[in-house]
Design a protein around this motif. Structure first.
Motif, short mmCIF file in Angstrom:
data_model
loop_
_atom_site.label_atom_id
_atom_site.label_comp_id
_atom_site.label_asym_id
_atom_site.label_seq_id
_atom_site.Cartn_x
_atom_site.Cartn_y
_atom_site.Cartn_z
N CYS A 150 -59.19 -17.19 -50.80
CA CYS A 150 -58.56 -18.39 -51.14
C CYS A 150 -58.66 -18.68 -49.59
O CYS A 150 -58.13 -17.99 -49.38
CB CYS A 150 -57.63 -18.73 -52.42
SG CYS A 150 -56.37 -18.41 -51.84
N CYS B 14 -54.96 -14.62 -47.80
CA CYS B 14 -55.51 -13.94 -48.38
C CYS B 14 -56.43 -12.60 -47.66
O CYS B 14 -55.95 -11.18 -48.55
CB CYS B 14 -55.85 -13.87 -49.90
SG CYS B 14 -54.49 -15.13 -50.86
N CYS C 209 -51.80 -12.43 -55.16
CA CYS C 209 -52.34 -14.22 -55.45
C CYS C 209 -53.27 -14.94 -56.65
O CYS C 209 -53.82 -13.55 -57.33
CB CYS C 209 -54.02 -14.70 -54.12
SG CYS C 209 -53.89 -16.47 -54.37
N CYS D 182 -58.97 -15.66 -56.33
CA CYS D 182 -58.73 -14.91 -55.26
C CYS D 182 -58.82 -13.47 -55.37
O CYS D 182 -58.30 -13.23 -56.63
CB CYS D 182 -57.42 -15.58 -54.90
SG CYS D 182 -57.58 -14.83 -53.11
ZN LIG Z 1 -54.98 -16.44 -52.49
#
Ligand SMILES: [Zn+2]
Ligand SMILES: [Zn+2]
Length: 180
Positions: free
Chosen positions: A159, A164, A143, A138
């Motif tokens: 992701c 995100c 993250c 990601c």
């Molecule tokens: Zn993510």
């Protein structure tokens, strides 16, 4: 579509499995967590619901996580090992509302073995198509999630474990405004 439907389903289940171990709370900490995960992934077949089963799935998660970041030769070795270990024997099957797809283990084989072969068979497709770069991580700074990019133009950066993409865009927007 980049791969066949069953391959894409298996790859996204593998990504989701890896991501249960890369988020703040471990979704596979308990048997209930595993039940929920399998339900979400619509993964059928026999279960023992024993501690051993849960631990085997958690071990597979670790195995798939290292595979996700491995180089091609290493991926090949690991995929072949899984297929040997589980005595994979591909068979065309049709069940529930899934159309024809491949199963390489019997429905009564241990859950972790069935999950492992499904992931390994799908990864064999990815290797043969030279598409391993579709397995990524990601782009959000905060993250660790893995990303499976099945988009035609290879544009997927975030992701799907949380929010995100949005979070990163809001942050970038605020940073730009602060800069002016
Ligand atoms: Zn993510
Ligand atoms: Zn199936």
């Amino acid at each position: 579509m980049t791969f066949t439907y069953d391959t894409e389903v298996a790859l996204s289940t593998a990504a989701a499995l890896v991501n249960t171990g890369r988020s703040v709370t471990d979704a596979l900490a308990t048997m209930d967590g595993l039940d929920t995960f399998l339900e979400q992934q619509r993964f059928s077949g026999s279960r023992t619901r024993t501690e051993e089963e849960l631990q085997a799935v958690r071990a597979l998660r670790t195995e798939l996580e290292s595979l996700w970041f491995a180089e091609e030769d290493d991926v090949v070795g690991r995929v072949n090992r899984i297929l040997r270990r589980t005595s994979a024997l591909p068979q065309l099957v049709r069940h529930d509302d899934w159309d024809w797809h491949l199963h390489a283990t019997a429905p009564e084989a241990p859950l972790a073995d069935r999950m492992a072969t499904e992931a390994a068979m799908a990864l064999a497709d990815v290797v043969r198509a030279h598409e391993l770069d579709r397995l990524g991580v990601c782009a959000a700074a905060d993250c660790d999630g893995v990303v499976l990019d099945l988009s035609r133009n290879r544009s997927r950066r975030f992701c799907d474990t949380g929010n995100c993409a949005n979070r990163t865009h809001v942050k970038a927007y605020r940073a730009r405004r602060a800069g002016t």
